[in-house]
Design a protein around this motif. Structure first.
Motif, PDB file in Angstrom:
ATOM      1  N   MET A 140     -10.680  -0.592 -21.478  1.00  0.00           N
ATOM      2  CA  MET A 140      -9.810   0.365 -22.170  1.00  0.00           C
ATOM      3  C   MET A 140      -9.921   0.135 -23.671  1.00  0.00           C
ATOM      4  N   THR A 141     -10.633   1.006 -24.348  1.00  0.00           N
ATOM      5  CA  THR A 141     -10.924   0.826 -25.774  1.00  0.00           C
ATOM      6  C   THR A 141      -9.930   1.523 -26.686  1.00  0.00           C
ATOM      7  N   CYS A 142      -9.132   2.463 -26.159  1.00  0.00           N
ATOM      8  CA  CYS A 142      -8.157   3.162 -26.995  1.00  0.00           C
ATOM      9  C   CYS A 142      -6.750   2.730 -26.608  1.00  0.00           C
ATOM     10  N   GLU A 143      -5.743   3.296 -27.255  1.00  0.00           N
ATOM     11  CA  GLU A 143      -4.380   2.805 -27.079  1.00  0.00           C
ATOM     12  C   GLU A 143      -3.687   3.340 -25.842  1.00  0.00           C
ATOM     13  N   ASN A 168       6.810 -11.315 -31.234  1.00  0.00           N
ATOM     14  CA  ASN A 168       6.021 -10.084 -31.081  1.00  0.00           C
ATOM     15  C   ASN A 168       6.344  -9.366 -29.767  1.00  0.00           C
ATOM     16  N   CYS A 169       7.628  -9.392 -29.363  1.00  0.00           N
ATOM     17  CA  CYS A 169       8.026  -8.691 -28.145  1.00  0.00           C
ATOM     18  C   CYS A 169       8.126  -7.194 -28.416  1.00  0.00           C
ATOM     19  N   ALA A 170       7.554  -6.416 -27.530  1.00  0.00           N
ATOM     20  CA  ALA A 170       7.551  -4.967 -27.724  1.00  0.00           C
ATOM     21  C   ALA A 170       7.577  -4.268 -26.372  1.00  0.00           C
ATOM     22  N   LEU A 171       8.144  -3.068 -26.371  1.00  0.00           N
ATOM     23  CA  LEU A 171       8.165  -2.223 -25.186  1.00  0.00           C
ATOM     24  C   LEU A 171       7.283  -1.007 -25.431  1.00  0.00           C
ATOM     25  N   ALA A 172       6.339  -0.776 -24.528  1.00  0.00           N
ATOM     26  CA  ALA A 172       5.557   0.459 -24.541  1.00  0.00           C
ATOM     27  C   ALA A 172       6.240   1.458 -23.620  1.00  0.00           C
ATOM     28  N   LEU A 173       6.523   2.656 -24.117  1.00  0.00           N
ATOM     29  CA  LEU A 173       7.221   3.676 -23.343  1.00  0.00           C
ATOM     30  C   LEU A 173       6.307   4.868 -23.095  1.00  0.00           C
ATOM     31  N   VAL A 174       6.493   5.504 -21.928  1.00  0.00           N
ATOM     32  CA  VAL A 174       5.672   6.641 -21.510  1.00  0.00           C
ATOM     33  C   VAL A 174       6.588   7.724 -20.972  1.00  0.00           C
ATOM     34  N   ILE A 228       0.827  -1.208   0.000  1.00  0.00           N
ATOM     35  CA  ILE A 228       0.000   0.000   0.000  1.00  0.00           C
ATOM     36  C   ILE A 228       0.860   1.256   0.000  1.00  0.00           C
ATOM     37  N   THR A 229       2.041   1.206   0.596  1.00  0.00           N
ATOM     38  CA  THR A 229       2.930   2.372   0.600  1.00  0.00           C
ATOM     39  C   THR A 229       3.470   2.700  -0.786  1.00  0.00           C
ATOM     40  N   ALA A 230       3.276   1.816  -1.771  1.00  0.00           N
ATOM     41  CA  ALA A 230       3.736   2.072  -3.143  1.00  0.00           C
ATOM     42  C   ALA A 230       2.587   2.438  -4.072  1.00  0.00           C
ATOM     43  N   TRP A 231       1.363   2.519  -3.560  1.00  0.00           N
ATOM     44  CA  TRP A 231       0.249   2.993  -4.376  1.00  0.00           C
ATOM     45  C   TRP A 231       0.438   4.482  -4.652  1.00  0.00           C
ATOM     46  N   GLU A 232      -0.112   4.942  -5.778  1.00  0.00           N
ATOM     47  CA  GLU A 232       0.012   6.356  -6.117  1.00  0.00           C
ATOM     48  C   GLU A 232      -1.267   6.871  -6.798  1.00  0.00           C
ATOM     49  N   LYS A 233      -1.213   8.139  -7.250  1.00  0.00           N
ATOM     50  CA  LYS A 233      -2.406   8.813  -7.756  1.00  0.00           C
ATOM     51  C   LYS A 233      -2.455   8.945  -9.274  1.00  0.00           C
ATOM     52  N   GLU A 234      -1.326   8.714  -9.979  1.00  0.00           N
ATOM     53  CA  GLU A 234      -1.316   8.874 -11.433  1.00  0.00           C
ATOM     54  C   GLU A 234      -0.628   7.707 -12.115  1.00  0.00           C
ATOM     55  N   TYR A 235      -1.283   7.209 -13.167  1.00  0.00           N
ATOM     56  CA  TYR A 235      -0.758   6.111 -13.962  1.00  0.00           C
ATOM     57  C   TYR A 235      -1.042   6.385 -15.440  1.00  0.00           C
ATOM     58  N   ILE A 236      -0.150   5.925 -16.303  1.00  0.00           N
ATOM     59  CA  ILE A 236      -0.398   5.895 -17.744  1.00  0.00           C
ATOM     60  C   ILE A 236      -0.397   4.433 -18.174  1.00  0.00           C
ATOM     61  N   LEU A 237      -1.437   4.017 -18.912  1.00  0.00           N
ATOM     62  CA  LEU A 237      -1.521   2.659 -19.433  1.00  0.00           C
ATOM     63  C   LEU A 237      -1.550   2.701 -20.949  1.00  0.00           C
ATOM     64  N   VAL A 238      -0.895   1.723 -21.566  1.00  0.00           N
ATOM     65  CA  VAL A 238      -0.815   1.647 -23.022  1.00  0.00           C
ATOM     66  C   VAL A 238      -1.237   0.246 -23.453  1.00  0.00           C
ATOM     67  N   ARG A 239      -2.050   0.154 -24.509  1.00  0.00           N
ATOM     68  CA  ARG A 239      -2.437  -1.148 -25.041  1.00  0.00           C
ATOM     69  C   ARG A 239      -2.098  -1.200 -26.522  1.00  0.00           C
ATOM     70  N   TYR A 297       1.457  13.843 -21.370  1.00  0.00           N
ATOM     71  CA  TYR A 297       2.300  12.669 -21.597  1.00  0.00           C
ATOM     72  C   TYR A 297       2.082  12.087 -22.985  1.00  0.00           C
ATOM     73  N   SER A 298       3.126  11.443 -23.495  1.00  0.00           N
ATOM     74  CA  SER A 298       3.080  10.765 -24.797  1.00  0.00           C
ATOM     75  C   SER A 298       3.574   9.339 -24.641  1.00  0.00           C
ATOM     76  N   THR A 299       3.219   8.501 -25.627  1.00  0.00           N
ATOM     77  CA  THR A 299       3.638   7.096 -25.600  1.00  0.00           C
ATOM     78  C   THR A 299       4.209   6.704 -26.957  1.00  0.00           C
ATOM     79  N   ALA A 300       5.038   5.651 -26.950  1.00  0.00           N
ATOM     80  CA  ALA A 300       5.602   5.096 -28.180  1.00  0.00           C
ATOM     81  C   ALA A 300       5.856   3.613 -27.959  1.00  0.00           C
ATOM     82  N   TRP A 301       6.004   2.865 -29.074  1.00  0.00           N
ATOM     83  CA  TRP A 301       6.280   1.434 -29.022  1.00  0.00           C
ATOM     84  C   TRP A 301       7.622   1.125 -29.663  1.00  0.00           C
ATOM     85  N   LEU A 302       8.399   0.256 -29.000  1.00  0.00           N
ATOM     86  CA  LEU A 302       9.578  -0.358 -29.600  1.00  0.00           C
ATOM     87  C   LEU A 302       9.187  -1.782 -29.970  1.00  0.00           C
TER      88      LEU A 302
END
Length: 379
Positions: A218-221, A270-276, A162-173, A305-310
């Motif tokens: 989550m319907t968008c990327e 199909n290995c890929a990294l999503a970056l934020v 619980i001490t590592a929970w936070e208030k902001e997250y970015i998710l990428v699909r 914030y922006s995201t990209a894929w490797l």
């Protein structure tokens, strides 16, 4: 190793925990937890990044086994496990039946484990060490799906304290035409939370009551989650071809750092990294140094914030550095399975805030500290 020597089966205690110690250097450890024709991968937390209080967040269809397990770092760790009032099943341990609203107390010695298996979702279960001794939690499901289909997979990840929970997250699909959405699950702390979700067109505002969950499709990327209280989030991405799910806990924006070492396992494709990262810093991030196949940075609607894929990454170690903090996750697939995990749990190389005390009615601020011990449990 003989897997039977450390595989945890059923509900109960075992002496099958694993503790790994390095007295000369820091380690990065990943665990690959597998089942028949399925598997998932997780990044192991340094022992100084674990805690004394947790809220469990998991996913399981009622026809399959839902489970979480704990491992103690210290001797005589007393843990109280409290089940939410909406828990829809029961189980028996040492002749006592436990159901909705019940609390059980267990005592574990160093490296000893305790696992609970259930036919009901175990989200909202609270775990508290009453004598402030540290332990770790692994959440998952033996074989489950996250949408109406026959696509199933084993899912697992280490639960942040619980001490590592936070208030902001970015998710990428992955922006897939075949599947309408990835599923995202949120758990609020004792005070509840008001969450705003931006990025998929209109803004979604949702109130989550204390120690209850909210499922978001989550319907968008790319999506930006902003909460007025610290929350825990789990992301369940789907495979490209088969729709099998994986599970991972995204790293909050607060814990993004400037460098990562990412292990990409063999045998997957199909290995890929999503970056934020923040949009103002993205232009100086040279993605071609890491992969010849990558997307352009795309800004999240109504976010800074922006995201990209490797894409098309080969197995091995990928070193990623930048002058500004960033985060992301790894996703890999094979014909019958997929894995997903955060690229790093953050703040491993920076000075951190001191831990705050946890109470049963509030959420403490996030904190971790550096250390040499790293340990994990497998099931």
């Amino acid at each position: 190793m003989n897997t039977a020597d450390f595989e945890i089966v059923g509900t109960g205690k075992t002496d099958k925990g694993i503790i790994i110690q390095s007295d000369s250097s820091e380690l990065i450890i990943t665990g690959l937890s597998s089942a028949y024709n399925s598997g998932d991968m997780f990044l192991v937390r340094d022992a100084t990044q674990i805690g004394t209080a947790y809220g469990v967040l998991t996913h399981c269809d009622k026809t399959y086994v839902c489970q979480f397990a704990v491992i103690s770092l210290e001797n005589d760790t007393i843990i109280v496990i409290t089940f939410p009032g909406y828990y829809s099943a029961s189980f028996t341990f040492e002749g006592i039946n436990y159901g909705p609203g019940d609390a059980m107390t267990i005592t574990l010695q160093e490296s000893q484990t305790f696992q609970i298996q259930s036919t009901s979702d175990l989200s909202g279960v609270k775990l508290l060490s009453t004598n402030k001794k540290r332990f770790s939690v692994l959440s998952g499901s033996a074989l489950t799906n996250v949408k109406p289909s026959f696509a199933r997979d084993h899912i697992a990840d280490i639960v942040p304290p619980i001490t590592a929970w936070e208030k902001e997250y970015i998710l990428v699909r992955r922006n897939l035409v075949e599947y309408l959405y990835d599923q995202v699950k949120l758990l609020a702390g004792g005070r509840g939370a008001n969450v705003s979700i931006i990025g998929c067109g209109y803004v979604v505002d949702q109130r989550i009551l204390g120690y209850q969950t909210y499922i978001y499709n989550m319907t968008c990327e790319r999506v930006h989650f902003i909460s007025d209280e610290a929350v825990l989030i789990a992301h369940f991405p789907l495979g490209v071809r088969h729709g099998d799910p994986a599970m991972f806990f995204p790293t909050p924006l607060h814990y993004h750092v400037r460098e990562y070492s990412v292990y990409i396992p063999p045998g997957f494709e199909n290995c890929a990294l999503a970056l934020v990262m923040e949009t103002i810093h993205s232009n100086s991030f040279n993605l071609s140094r890491i992969s010849s196949s990558h997307t352009l940075w795309t800004e999240i609607s109504q976010s800074k914030y922006s995201t990209a894929w490797l894409n098309n990454l080969n197995s091995g170690i990928v070193e990623i550095r930048h002058t500004s903090s960033f985060g992301g996750h790894l996703i890999c697939e094979m014909e019958w399975s997929m894995i997903a995990l955060t690229i790093g749990i953050g703040n491993l190389h920076e000075t951190l805030r001191k831990p705050q005390e946890y109470s049963t009615t509030t959420i403490a601020g996030s904190s971790t500290t550096r250390g040499n011990y790293i340990y994990f449990l497998t099931e």
